[in-house]
Design a protein around this motif. Structure first.
Motif, PDB file in Angstrom:
ATOM      1  N   SER A  99     -17.771 -24.386 -38.906  1.00  0.00           N
ATOM      2  CA  SER A  99     -17.951 -23.481 -37.594  1.00  0.00           C
ATOM      3  C   SER A  99     -19.226 -23.132 -37.518  1.00  0.00           C
ATOM      4  O   SER A  99     -19.832 -22.743 -38.677  1.00  0.00           O
ATOM      5  N   LEU A 100     -19.808 -22.472 -36.444  1.00  0.00           N
ATOM      6  CA  LEU A 100     -21.072 -22.328 -36.408  1.00  0.00           C
ATOM      7  C   LEU A 100     -21.368 -21.268 -35.015  1.00  0.00           C
ATOM      8  O   LEU A 100     -20.724 -21.261 -34.169  1.00  0.00           O
ATOM      9  N   THR A 101     -22.212 -20.117 -35.337  1.00  0.00           N
ATOM     10  CA  THR A 101     -22.477 -19.274 -34.292  1.00  0.00           C
ATOM     11  C   THR A 101     -24.146 -18.996 -34.359  1.00  0.00           C
ATOM     12  O   THR A 101     -24.724 -19.310 -35.467  1.00  0.00           O
ATOM     13  N   CYS A 102     -24.470 -18.788 -32.974  1.00  0.00           N
ATOM     14  CA  CYS A 102     -26.000 -18.508 -32.946  1.00  0.00           C
ATOM     15  C   CYS A 102     -26.068 -17.472 -32.296  1.00  0.00           C
ATOM     16  O   CYS A 102     -25.746 -17.247 -30.835  1.00  0.00           O
ATOM     17  N   ARG A 103     -26.254 -16.281 -32.952  1.00  0.00           N
ATOM     18  CA  ARG A 103     -26.379 -14.901 -32.245  1.00  0.00           C
ATOM     19  C   ARG A 103     -27.953 -14.629 -31.720  1.00  0.00           C
ATOM     20  O   ARG A 103     -28.978 -14.737 -32.057  1.00  0.00           O
ATOM     21  N   ILE A 104     -27.980 -14.411 -30.217  1.00  0.00           N
ATOM     22  CA  ILE A 104     -29.321 -14.401 -29.698  1.00  0.00           C
ATOM     23  C   ILE A 104     -29.426 -12.781 -29.568  1.00  0.00           C
ATOM     24  O   ILE A 104     -28.805 -12.190 -28.658  1.00  0.00           O
ATOM     25  N   THR A 105     -30.403 -12.019 -30.324  1.00  0.00           N
ATOM     26  CA  THR A 105     -30.310 -10.782 -30.423  1.00  0.00           C
ATOM     27  C   THR A 105     -31.083 -10.139 -29.206  1.00  0.00           C
ATOM     28  O   THR A 105     -30.459  -9.130 -28.630  1.00  0.00           O
ATOM     29  N   ASP A 106     -31.869 -10.675 -28.537  1.00  0.00           N
ATOM     30  CA  ASP A 106     -32.496  -9.862 -27.416  1.00  0.00           C
ATOM     31  C   ASP A 106     -31.605  -9.900 -26.208  1.00  0.00           C
ATOM     32  O   ASP A 106     -31.686  -9.315 -25.216  1.00  0.00           O
ATOM     33  N   LEU A 107     -30.671 -11.078 -26.118  1.00  0.00           N
ATOM     34  CA  LEU A 107     -29.749 -11.177 -24.774  1.00  0.00           C
ATOM     35  C   LEU A 107     -28.418 -10.534 -25.025  1.00  0.00           C
ATOM     36  O   LEU A 107     -27.789 -10.290 -24.566  1.00  0.00           O
ATOM     37  N   ASP A 108     -28.396 -10.284 -26.299  1.00  0.00           N
ATOM     38  CA  ASP A 108     -26.941  -9.521 -26.814  1.00  0.00           C
ATOM     39  C   ASP A 108     -25.525 -10.289 -26.549  1.00  0.00           C
ATOM     40  O   ASP A 108     -24.844 -10.358 -25.974  1.00  0.00           O
ATOM     41  N   LEU A 109     -26.028 -11.786 -27.235  1.00  0.00           N
ATOM     42  CA  LEU A 109     -25.222 -12.926 -26.805  1.00  0.00           C
ATOM     43  C   LEU A 109     -24.900 -14.044 -27.896  1.00  0.00           C
ATOM     44  O   LEU A 109     -25.778 -13.909 -28.787  1.00  0.00           O
ATOM     45  N   THR A 110     -23.575 -14.270 -28.294  1.00  0.00           N
ATOM     46  CA  THR A 110     -23.324 -15.124 -29.285  1.00  0.00           C
ATOM     47  C   THR A 110     -22.883 -16.320 -28.593  1.00  0.00           C
ATOM     48  O   THR A 110     -21.945 -16.465 -28.113  1.00  0.00           O
ATOM     49  N   PHE A 111     -23.496 -17.660 -29.391  1.00  0.00           N
ATOM     50  CA  PHE A 111     -22.871 -19.059 -28.905  1.00  0.00           C
ATOM     51  C   PHE A 111     -22.119 -19.249 -29.965  1.00  0.00           C
ATOM     52  O   PHE A 111     -22.546 -19.040 -31.242  1.00  0.00           O
ATOM     53  N   THR A 112     -20.976 -19.782 -29.815  1.00  0.00           N
ATOM     54  CA  THR A 112     -20.051 -20.176 -30.754  1.00  0.00           C
ATOM     55  C   THR A 112     -19.785 -21.745 -30.646  1.00  0.00           C
ATOM     56  O   THR A 112     -19.606 -22.082 -29.372  1.00  0.00           O
ATOM     57  N   GLY A 113     -19.547 -22.426 -31.777  1.00  0.00           N
ATOM     58  CA  GLY A 113     -19.437 -24.029 -31.657  1.00  0.00           C
ATOM     59  C   GLY A 113     -18.893 -24.529 -32.991  1.00  0.00           C
ATOM     60  O   GLY A 113     -18.725 -23.790 -33.942  1.00  0.00           O
ATOM     61  N   ARG A 114     -19.025 -25.759 -33.207  1.00  0.00           N
ATOM     62  CA  ARG A 114     -18.721 -26.373 -34.214  1.00  0.00           C
ATOM     63  C   ARG A 114     -19.724 -27.579 -34.456  1.00  0.00           C
ATOM     64  O   ARG A 114     -19.809 -28.235 -33.690  1.00  0.00           O
ATOM     65  N   LEU A 115     -20.259 -27.622 -35.850  1.00  0.00           N
ATOM     66  CA  LEU A 115     -20.963 -28.690 -36.107  1.00  0.00           C
ATOM     67  C   LEU A 115     -20.095 -29.823 -36.603  1.00  0.00           C
ATOM     68  O   LEU A 115     -19.129 -29.507 -37.661  1.00  0.00           O
ATOM     69  N   ARG A 116     -20.043 -31.003 -35.913  1.00  0.00           N
ATOM     70  CA  ARG A 116     -19.110 -32.037 -36.415  1.00  0.00           C
ATOM     71  C   ARG A 116     -19.672 -33.308 -35.903  1.00  0.00           C
ATOM     72  O   ARG A 116     -20.223 -33.520 -34.793  1.00  0.00           O
ATOM     73  N   ASP A 117     -19.506 -34.301 -36.765  1.00  0.00           N
ATOM     74  CA  ASP A 117     -19.782 -35.926 -36.391  1.00  0.00           C
ATOM     75  C   ASP A 117     -21.207 -35.709 -36.046  1.00  0.00           C
ATOM     76  O   ASP A 117     -21.769 -36.387 -34.979  1.00  0.00           O
ATOM     77  N   GLY A 118     -22.213 -34.830 -36.540  1.00  0.00           N
ATOM     78  CA  GLY A 118     -23.712 -34.921 -36.187  1.00  0.00           C
ATOM     79  C   GLY A 118     -24.074 -34.371 -35.027  1.00  0.00           C
ATOM     80  O   GLY A 118     -25.020 -34.497 -34.585  1.00  0.00           O
ATOM     81  N   ARG A 119     -23.237 -33.403 -34.362  1.00  0.00           N
ATOM     82  CA  ARG A 119     -23.423 -32.771 -33.071  1.00  0.00           C
ATOM     83  C   ARG A 119     -22.959 -31.403 -33.088  1.00  0.00           C
ATOM     84  O   ARG A 119     -22.075 -31.059 -33.704  1.00  0.00           O
ATOM     85  N   ILE A 120     -23.366 -30.478 -32.288  1.00  0.00           N
ATOM     86  CA  ILE A 120     -22.757 -29.147 -32.310  1.00  0.00           C
ATOM     87  C   ILE A 120     -21.858 -29.246 -30.835  1.00  0.00           C
ATOM     88  O   ILE A 120     -22.353 -29.702 -29.818  1.00  0.00           O
ATOM     89  N   GLN A 121     -20.686 -29.214 -31.012  1.00  0.00           N
ATOM     90  CA  GLN A 121     -19.610 -29.329 -29.990  1.00  0.00           C
ATOM     91  C   GLN A 121     -18.857 -27.988 -29.788  1.00  0.00           C
ATOM     92  O   GLN A 121     -19.087 -27.025 -30.348  1.00  0.00           O
TER      93      GLN A 121
END
Length: 115
Positions: free
Chosen positions: A34-56
């Motif tokens: 599981s993967l999150t990318c928190r973007i601080t200046d936008l107060d936004l979090t992208f959530t996904g899954r690193l699987r099979d060589g891709r972010i899904q």
């Protein structure tokens, strides 16, 4: 400051880059985490899954992540775009405190080939 759509596109480009990788980078990208990318200046979090060589399965939500992902990135929107665009090297951004990466020790060892 980049907007949410530009950040989503940068993550999609990162996913495409990972899918085209070879050797040690490809091996590190094949983690299933599981993967999150928190973007601080936008107060936004992208959530996904690193699987099979891709972010899904990428979703976005305002604020802090709802759950603790196995791999957690935190940065500004401009730093995300600069790293994916190749004008900012992850190692220097991480060393300078512009980017945070949190993961288990074994994952950090594997991810270092991506950095």
């Amino acid at each position: 400051m980049a907007n949410a759509e530009e950040c989503r596109e940068a993550l999609e480009q990162l996913s495409r880059n990972l899918a085209r990788s070879t050797g040690d980078v490809r091996k590190a990208a094949t983690l299933d985490r599981s993967l999150t990318c928190r973007i601080t200046d936008l107060d936004l979090t992208f959530t996904g899954r690193l699987r099979d060589g891709r972010i899904q399965d990428v979703t976005e939500a305002p604020g802090e992540p709802a759950e603790k992902a196995e791999i957690r990135l935190t940065m500004s929107s401009d730093d995300l775009l600069a790293m994916v665009g190749g004008t900012l090297h992850f190692a220097s951004a991480w060393a300078g405190g512009r980017v945070r990466l949190e993961a288990g020790f074994r994952d950090l060892l594997r991810l270092r080939t991506l950095l």
